[in-house]
Design a protein around this motif. Structure first.
Motif, PDB file in Angstrom:
ATOM      1  N   ILE A  58       0.838  -1.214   0.000  1.00 27.16           N
ATOM      2  CA  ILE A  58       0.000   0.000   0.000  1.00 27.16           C
ATOM      3  C   ILE A  58       0.870   1.260   0.000  1.00 27.16           C
ATOM      4  CG2 ILE A  58      -1.996  -1.146   1.051  1.00 27.16           C
ATOM      5  CD1 ILE A  58      -1.190   0.356   3.694  1.00 27.16           C
ATOM      6  N   ASN A  59       2.110   1.112  -0.471  1.00 27.25           N
ATOM      7  CA  ASN A  59       3.035   2.243  -0.627  1.00 27.25           C
ATOM      8  C   ASN A  59       3.578   2.826   0.666  1.00 27.25           C
ATOM      9  OD1 ASN A  59       3.117   2.292  -3.435  1.00 27.25           O
ATOM     10  ND2 ASN A  59       1.106   3.306  -3.468  1.00 27.25           N
ATOM     11  N   ALA A  60       3.512   2.029   1.727  1.00 26.22           N
ATOM     12  CA  ALA A  60       4.209   2.425   2.952  1.00 26.22           C
ATOM     13  C   ALA A  60       5.577   1.733   2.916  1.00 26.22           C
ATOM     14  CB  ALA A  60       3.418   2.001   4.176  1.00 26.22           C
ATOM     15  N   GLN A  61       6.417   2.028   3.897  1.00 27.89           N
ATOM     16  CA  GLN A  61       7.737   1.395   3.968  1.00 27.89           C
ATOM     17  C   GLN A  61       7.705   0.278   5.010  1.00 27.89           C
ATOM     18  OE1 GLN A  61      10.392   2.146   2.211  1.00 27.89           O
ATOM     19  NE2 GLN A  61      10.306   4.298   1.647  1.00 27.89           N
ATOM     20  N   ALA A  62       8.676  -0.641   4.901  1.00 25.83           N
ATOM     21  CA  ALA A  62       8.769  -1.688   5.912  1.00 25.83           C
ATOM     22  C   ALA A  62      10.218  -2.126   6.102  1.00 25.83           C
ATOM     23  CB  ALA A  62       7.921  -2.888   5.511  1.00 25.83           C
ATOM     24  N   ILE A  63      10.537  -2.507   7.316  1.00 21.59           N
ATOM     25  CA  ILE A  63      11.848  -3.095   7.622  1.00 21.59           C
ATOM     26  C   ILE A  63      11.605  -4.462   8.249  1.00 21.59           C
ATOM     27  CG2 ILE A  63      13.914  -2.941   9.086  1.00 21.59           C
ATOM     28  CD1 ILE A  63      13.877   0.078   8.727  1.00 21.59           C
ATOM     29  N   HIS A  64      12.291  -5.450   7.719  1.00 18.83           N
ATOM     30  CA  HIS A  64      12.144  -6.824   8.208  1.00 18.83           C
ATOM     31  C   HIS A  64      13.297  -7.167   9.140  1.00 18.83           C
ATOM     32  CE1 HIS A  64      12.021 -11.387   7.210  1.00 18.83           C
ATOM     33  NE2 HIS A  64      11.231 -11.119   8.217  1.00 18.83           N
ATOM     34  N   ILE A  65      12.964  -7.608  10.354  1.00 17.07           N
ATOM     35  CA  ILE A  65      13.994  -8.087  11.279  1.00 17.07           C
ATOM     36  C   ILE A  65      13.606  -9.510  11.680  1.00 17.07           C
ATOM     37  CG2 ILE A  65      15.256  -7.671  13.433  1.00 17.07           C
ATOM     38  CD1 ILE A  65      14.407  -4.732  13.216  1.00 17.07           C
ATOM     39  N   PRO A  66      14.144 -10.510  10.993  1.00 25.02           N
ATOM     40  CA  PRO A  66      13.722 -11.893  11.243  1.00 25.02           C
ATOM     41  C   PRO A  66      14.057 -12.349  12.665  1.00 25.02           C
ATOM     42  CG  PRO A  66      15.086 -11.727   9.255  1.00 25.02           C
ATOM     43  CD  PRO A  66      15.187 -10.417   9.966  1.00 25.02           C
ATOM     44  N   PHE A  67      13.197 -13.207  13.202  1.00 22.13           N
ATOM     45  CA  PHE A  67      13.425 -13.861  14.493  1.00 22.13           C
ATOM     46  C   PHE A  67      13.804 -15.311  14.172  1.00 22.13           C
ATOM     47  CE2 PHE A  67      11.814 -16.006  18.399  1.00 22.13           C
ATOM     48  CZ  PHE A  67      12.460 -15.237  19.343  1.00 22.13           C
ATOM     49  N   PRO A  68      14.666 -15.947  15.009  1.00 20.39           N
ATOM     50  CA  PRO A  68      15.133 -17.305  14.649  1.00 20.39           C
ATOM     51  C   PRO A  68      14.025 -18.330  14.371  1.00 20.39           C
ATOM     52  CG  PRO A  68      16.345 -16.460  16.536  1.00 20.39           C
ATOM     53  CD  PRO A  68      15.331 -15.427  16.185  1.00 20.39           C
ATOM     54  N   ILE A  69      12.894 -18.231  15.073  1.00 14.62           N
ATOM     55  CA  ILE A  69      11.821 -19.209  14.829  1.00 14.62           C
ATOM     56  C   ILE A  69      10.633 -18.497  14.178  1.00 14.62           C
ATOM     57  CG2 ILE A  69      10.410 -21.057  15.849  1.00 14.62           C
ATOM     58  CD1 ILE A  69      12.011 -20.768  18.415  1.00 14.62           C
ATOM     59  N   THR A  70      10.088 -19.090  13.125  1.00 10.41           N
ATOM     60  CA  THR A  70       8.883 -18.543  12.487  1.00 10.41           C
ATOM     61  C   THR A  70       7.785 -19.591  12.526  1.00 10.41           C
ATOM     62  OG1 THR A  70      10.265 -17.260  10.992  1.00 10.41           O
ATOM     63  CG2 THR A  70       7.959 -17.486  10.371  1.00 10.41           C
TER      64      THR A  70
END
Ligand SMILES: [Mg+2]
Length: 234
Positions: free
Chosen positions: A192-204
């Protein structure tokens, strides 16, 4: 400030596995329950049945511990062909109660990052899950005062973010979402044209697993920890 973020006014944070540990507790509970049911099925079979049950029940129960435990009980009855004892069912329920009373363990440098970012941006918390449980965790975390707005959503899809931004009267270009889930925190805001930063966690959690987009289509940054956001945003 990194050029990508020069328009950002409001930062949204996910909570579970972004600010504090969550998935680890579900994982540990699952391992305990596998032990309780080892007489009836292998860990692999239990895991497979549980994934199936959780997906099937998601639209009924929503996210959170209560739905997880109900799915565990249902799975126990299924894999044992209804032979599981009341004693084991009781133990599963007790594991769920313990999960509700877990202490909150903040991830590294969370308070430092929120302190610094809150001087420059308006911070909001956008989490999905069980209302009562998320409120309890937020209270225990001691982080409430950093956020100007708290949103506990039943889901985190494009339309949920659209509604949230409309509610805040905010242009998507001014919004940045930070979280551990590609599926819930990262891909919908970028759509939707916003920004995002992904910070993965060890378990998903299985249900949150999605494929990463091709590099050329990638509209977000991936960082290894929360503190790394400071270099981009301050
Ligand atoms: Mg999360």
């Amino acid at each position: 400030v990194d050029k990508d973020y020069k328009n950002i006014k409001i930062i949204g944070f996910d909570a579970d596995d972004t600010l504090w540990i969550n998935e680890t507790y579900f994982y540990e509970a699952k391992v305990s329950i596998m032990g309780l049911l080892s007489h009836y099925a292998s860990p692999a079979k239990i895991d497979q049945e549980l994934v199936r049950m959780e997906l099937q029940n998601l639209s009924t129960y929503g996210y959170g511990i209560k739905g997880f435990i109900l799915s565990m009980v249902e799975m126990a009855i299924t894999v044992s062909k209804s032979r599981v004892s009341n004693k084991i069912i009781d133990k599963i329920i007790q594991i769920g109660k313990q999960m509700h009373h877990q202490p909150i363990e903040l991830l590294e440098n969370v308070e430092r990052v929120l302190t610094l970012l809150s001087k420059k941006y308006k911070l909001i918390l956008a989490t999905k899950g069980d209302l009562l449980d998320q409120q309890r965790k937020l209270k225990k975390s001691g982080l409430r005062h950093y956020f100007q707005h708290i949103e506990i959503l039943s889901d985190k899809k494009e339309e949920n973010y659209k509604q949230l931004l409309e509610h805040l009267n905010l242009n998507p270009q001014h919004f940045l979402m930070i979280g551990n889930s590609l599926k819930s925190d990262v891909l919908p805001p970028t759509q939707i044209n916003a920004q995002a930063i992904h910070i993965p966690f060890p378990i998903t959690w299985n249900h949150e697993k999605v494929k990463e987009p091709k590099k050329s289509d990638k509209k977000y940054k991936t960082l290894t920890n929360l503190e790394a956001t400071l270099e981009l945003l301050i």
